[in-house]
Write a protein that holds these residues in place. Sequence first.
Motif, PDB file in Angstrom:
ATOM      1  N   SER A  24      38.784  25.613  41.517  1.00 37.25           N
ATOM      2  CA  SER A  24      37.946  26.808  41.589  1.00 37.25           C
ATOM      3  C   SER A  24      37.501  27.206  40.191  1.00 37.25           C
ATOM      4  CB  SER A  24      38.714  27.965  42.244  1.00 37.25           C
ATOM      5  OG  SER A  24      39.056  27.644  43.580  1.00 37.25           O
ATOM      6  N   VAL A  26      34.149  29.600  37.863  1.00 33.05           N
ATOM      7  CA  VAL A  26      33.190  30.702  37.872  1.00 33.05           C
ATOM      8  C   VAL A  26      31.973  30.293  37.057  1.00 33.05           C
ATOM      9  CG1 VAL A  26      32.791  33.123  37.253  1.00 33.05           C
ATOM     10  CG2 VAL A  26      35.046  32.407  38.066  1.00 33.05           C
ATOM     11  N   THR A  27      30.777  30.591  37.580  1.00 34.14           N
ATOM     12  CA  THR A  27      29.548  30.287  36.851  1.00 34.14           C
ATOM     13  C   THR A  27      29.384  31.238  35.665  1.00 34.14           C
ATOM     14  OG1 THR A  27      28.165  31.796  38.143  1.00 34.14           O
ATOM     15  CG2 THR A  27      28.493  29.571  39.033  1.00 34.14           C
ATOM     16  N   LYS A  31      29.816  34.135  39.192  1.00 35.78           N
ATOM     17  CA  LYS A  31      29.884  33.834  40.614  1.00 35.78           C
ATOM     18  C   LYS A  31      30.896  32.707  40.852  1.00 35.78           C
ATOM     19  CE  LYS A  31      27.041  32.565  44.601  1.00 35.78           C
ATOM     20  NZ  LYS A  31      25.684  32.199  45.086  1.00 35.78           N
ATOM     21  N   PRO A  32      31.844  32.883  41.766  1.00 36.85           N
ATOM     22  CA  PRO A  32      32.848  31.836  42.013  1.00 36.85           C
ATOM     23  C   PRO A  32      32.250  30.630  42.744  1.00 36.85           C
ATOM     24  CG  PRO A  32      33.128  33.616  43.585  1.00 36.85           C
ATOM     25  CD  PRO A  32      32.082  34.086  42.606  1.00 36.85           C
ATOM     26  N   TYR A  33      32.789  29.446  42.444  1.00 39.54           N
ATOM     27  CA  TYR A  33      32.412  28.226  43.152  1.00 39.54           C
ATOM     28  C   TYR A  33      33.580  27.266  43.110  1.00 39.54           C
ATOM     29  CZ  TYR A  33      31.722  25.759  38.689  1.00 39.54           C
ATOM     30  OH  TYR A  33      31.902  25.165  37.461  1.00 39.54           O
ATOM     31  N   ASP A  34      33.547  26.275  43.984  1.00 40.78           N
ATOM     32  CA  ASP A  34      34.578  25.236  44.008  1.00 40.78           C
ATOM     33  C   ASP A  34      33.978  23.910  43.590  1.00 40.78           C
ATOM     34  OD1 ASP A  34      36.574  26.932  44.871  1.00 40.78           O
ATOM     35  OD2 ASP A  34      36.242  26.523  47.001  1.00 40.78           O
ATOM     36  N   ASN A  53      32.976  31.475  49.811  1.00 38.94           N
ATOM     37  CA  ASN A  53      33.407  32.548  50.705  1.00 38.94           C
ATOM     38  C   ASN A  53      32.505  32.700  51.921  1.00 38.94           C
ATOM     39  OD1 ASN A  53      35.585  33.365  48.983  1.00 38.94           O
ATOM     40  ND2 ASN A  53      34.095  34.389  47.654  1.00 38.94           N
TER      41      ASN A  53
END
Length: 315
Positions: A24, A26-27, A31-34, A53
């Motif tokens: 995991s 964060v940009t 913004k979170p991303y995997d 999400n």
Amino acid sequence: MRYLEELREGDRISGIYLCKQKQSAVTKNGKPYDSIILQDKTGVLDGKIWDPNSQGICDFDALDYIEVIGDVISFAGARQANIKRVRKAEDGEFDPADYLPVSGNSTEEMYHKILEYVNSVKNPHLNLLLKKLFVDDLEFVKNFKNHSAAKTVHHGYIGGLLEHTLGVVRLCDYMAGAYPIIKRDLLITSALCHDIGKTRELSEFPLNDYTDEGQLLGHIVIGTEMLHDLIREIPDFPEVLANELKHCILAHHGELEFGSPKKPALVEAVALNLADNTDARMETLTEIFSGKEKKEWLGYNRLFESNLRRTTGDL
């Protein structure tokens, strides 16, 4: 299911794959991303889940088999999967054999050839050392047969370490016959043992990643320590011979910047380095040119520092 090596930019990816890694992040905009790595027996593919999400993204972990739906794009010159939907696959929906890369050659046949080379070494101390490792140590033999020779780059599959070792030994056997200056027993023993440390540097499949020991020490140091411990078990093993053997292992990458603690000082160490590099590079080319995409020019390759092209002329 389409195998990963078949997918090209613009294709739709839809099928069950092994999630080799998951991280995991964060940009820059917060913004979170995997970030995940998909694997099947043909290779790996980097994947991104930009909205982890969202309703279509179910819970899963690394080393789970997952069904993914998304698009294949090109990012920084490499393929990448832009994943829209994910769910964890259930037992019975997949065959693990489809997801673990395996050598195209018979493991037992290759191991039999290794034993032939072990028996060809006449020096009693070196012969005993090799038999302690490749015959008596059943746990090592099992790991040696099943391990890859690398995380990526070349021989990155089950049986790859065995296949690479055999390739290096064959090249060394030729050089020992062509150049009388070489002490064959020392070179063949060095070739058989040059990458034994990889059985502890890399974990077993499906992970096939660096262990803590591998990260901290590397396979060259690990392999040299393994030989040092074996040599101590053999009465009256000549100290000079022990140092020459260990030097060949320590120097087999050839240059300090390539990870060798020492540069080759013996002719056998030079020969081992040449054989190791030759087999690794030729296998790398084999894997590059075995891809489904049959265009002539394959683009710039960082390892070879060249724009690679298939041979197309009639011979």
